[in-house]
Design a protein around this motif. Structure first.
Motif, PDB file in Angstrom:
ATOM      1  N   LEU A  18      19.706 -12.221  22.666  1.00 37.96           N
ATOM      2  CA  LEU A  18      19.490 -11.980  24.092  1.00 37.96           C
ATOM      3  C   LEU A  18      19.417 -13.272  24.898  1.00 37.96           C
ATOM      4  O   LEU A  18      19.854 -13.321  26.041  1.00 37.96           O
ATOM      5  CB  LEU A  18      18.198 -11.173  24.301  1.00 37.96           C
ATOM      6  N   VAL A  60      22.327  -7.496  38.355  1.00 44.96           N
ATOM      7  CA  VAL A  60      21.825  -6.760  37.186  1.00 44.96           C
ATOM      8  C   VAL A  60      22.909  -6.682  36.110  1.00 44.96           C
ATOM      9  O   VAL A  60      22.662  -6.945  34.924  1.00 44.96           O
ATOM     10  CB  VAL A  60      21.368  -5.350  37.593  1.00 44.96           C
ATOM     11  N   GLY A  61      24.129  -6.310  36.528  1.00 44.38           N
ATOM     12  CA  GLY A  61      25.220  -6.171  35.565  1.00 44.38           C
ATOM     13  C   GLY A  61      25.567  -7.467  34.874  1.00 44.38           C
ATOM     14  O   GLY A  61      25.752  -7.512  33.650  1.00 44.38           O
ATOM     15  N   LEU A  64      22.915  -8.338  32.383  1.00 45.15           N
ATOM     16  CA  LEU A  64      23.071  -7.589  31.130  1.00 45.15           C
ATOM     17  C   LEU A  64      24.137  -8.211  30.246  1.00 45.15           C
ATOM     18  O   LEU A  64      23.968  -8.333  29.026  1.00 45.15           O
ATOM     19  CB  LEU A  64      23.442  -6.132  31.451  1.00 45.15           C
ATOM     20  N   THR A  67      23.091 -11.450  28.511  1.00 45.79           N
ATOM     21  CA  THR A  67      22.009 -11.311  27.535  1.00 45.79           C
ATOM     22  C   THR A  67      22.485 -10.487  26.332  1.00 45.79           C
ATOM     23  O   THR A  67      22.501 -10.983  25.204  1.00 45.79           O
ATOM     24  CB  THR A  67      20.766 -10.654  28.170  1.00 45.79           C
ATOM     25  N   PHE A  68      22.941  -9.263  26.586  1.00 39.03           N
ATOM     26  CA  PHE A  68      23.412  -8.426  25.479  1.00 39.03           C
ATOM     27  C   PHE A  68      24.779  -8.874  24.967  1.00 39.03           C
ATOM     28  O   PHE A  68      25.063  -8.755  23.777  1.00 39.03           O
ATOM     29  CB  PHE A  68      23.469  -6.959  25.912  1.00 39.03           C
ATOM     30  N   ALA A  73      28.282  -4.034  28.208  1.00 38.67           N
ATOM     31  CA  ALA A  73      27.662  -4.893  29.205  1.00 38.67           C
ATOM     32  C   ALA A  73      28.725  -5.602  30.041  1.00 38.67           C
ATOM     33  O   ALA A  73      28.504  -5.900  31.224  1.00 38.67           O
ATOM     34  CB  ALA A  73      26.749  -5.912  28.535  1.00 38.67           C
ATOM     35  N   ASP A  77      29.170  -5.682  34.041  1.00 37.95           N
ATOM     36  CA  ASP A  77      29.336  -6.946  34.757  1.00 37.95           C
ATOM     37  C   ASP A  77      30.444  -6.839  35.804  1.00 37.95           C
ATOM     38  O   ASP A  77      30.255  -7.197  36.972  1.00 37.95           O
ATOM     39  CB  ASP A  77      29.651  -8.048  33.742  1.00 37.95           C
TER      40      ASP A  77
END
Length: 217
Positions: A18, A60-61, A64, A67-68, A73, A77
Motif C-alpha cells: 500500500l 480518491v481514484g 486508490l 496505493t493498491f 484501481a 484512477d
C-alpha cells in the motif's frame, strides 16, 4: 482479465504494498484540497459544483491506484478524469458557446473520435509514451481558447493558461521513467500537483464566466 493483478508503472514503486508509492499517494491530497476550494467558491452554481465533486473523485481514484496499484484501481484512477474532461467540454459548449443541451451533448460526444484520431499521432512523439493518451486534451483546450479569443477574451485567456499548465504537467508525467535513475522518487508527483492546480483553475474559469453572466442578467 484479472482485475486484482498488480500494476507497476511508476518510478517510485519498487515493490508491492500500500505504501510503496508514498509521495505519489500523498500528493493526491492536492486534488481533494482543490475540490474543496472549488466547491466553496462555487456560489451554488451547479456546473461548478459538479466539477468540484468529480475533482474530489479524481483524488480518491488516483489515491486508490497509487496505493493498491491494481487494474481495478487503475479504472478508478482514469474514469473520473474522463468524466471531468467530458463534463467540462459539455459546460464549455453550453455556456461559452451558448449551445442547446442537445448540441452541447453532441459536441461532447465528438471528443471520442477526436481522441481516437489524435492519440495515435501523439504516440509517435518520441518520449511521450503513455502520456500520449492525455496529449489531445491541452490541444483541444488551446483550440477553444483561440476560437473564443474575440467573443470571450477573459475565458480564452483562462483556458490558454490551463492548457499551458497541463502541457507542463504532461511533460513531468512523461519524464517519470526516463529520469528514474537520476531521480528515484520520480516526477509523477508533479503531474498530481500541477493537475490539481490546473483542474481547479479550469473550474474557476467557468465559475467566473457564469458569475459574470448572471451579474449581467
Amino acid at each position: 482479465m484479472d482485475w486484482t493483478a498488480q500494476v507497476d508503472g511508476y518510478c517510485e514503486r519498487l515493490a508491492p504494498g500500500l505504501w510503496a508509492e508514498p509521495l505519489n499517494a500523498v500528493t493526491n491530497l492536492a486534488f481533494l484540497i482543490a475540490a474543496i476550494w472549488v466547491w466553496r467558491r462555487s456560489g451554488g452554481l451547479a456546473p461548478v459544483r459538479v466539477l468540484a465533486a468529480v475533482l474530489f473523485a479524481i483524488g480518491v481514484g488516483s489515491g486508490l491506484f497509487h496505493t493498491f496499484a491494481t487494474r481495478w484501481a487503475g479504472v478508478a484512477d482514469v474514469l473520473p478524469i474522463l468524466i471531468y474532461i467530458l463534463a467540462y467540454i459539455y459546460f464549455a459548449n453550453r455556456y461559452f458557446w451558448g449551445l442547446s443541451r442537445l448540441w452541447a451533448g453532441v459536441g461532447t460526444a465528438v471528443f471520442f473520435p477526436y481522441a481516437a484520431a489524435t492519440v495515435p499521432l501523439f504516440a509517435m512523439v518520441p518520449g511521450l509514451g503513455s502520456s500520449a493518451g492525455y496529449a489531445p486534451v491541452p490541444l483541444l483546450i488551446f483550440a477553444y481558447a483561440v476560437l473564443l479569443r474575440q467573443s470571450l477574451p477573459e475565458v480564452a485567456r483562462g483556458l490558454a493558461i490551463g492548457a499551458a499548465v497541463l502541457c507542463v504537467s504532461i511533460l513531468f508525467r512523461s519524464l517519470d521513467g526516463p529520469l528514474c535513475s537520476a531521480f528515484p522518487l520520480g516526477t509523477h508527483i508533479f503531474w498530481h500537483l500541477l493537475n490539481a492546480v490546473m483542474l481547479g483553475w479550469m473550474a474557476e474559469v467557468l465559475r467566473r464566466h457564469l458569475a459574470g453572466r448572471g451579474a449581467r442578467g
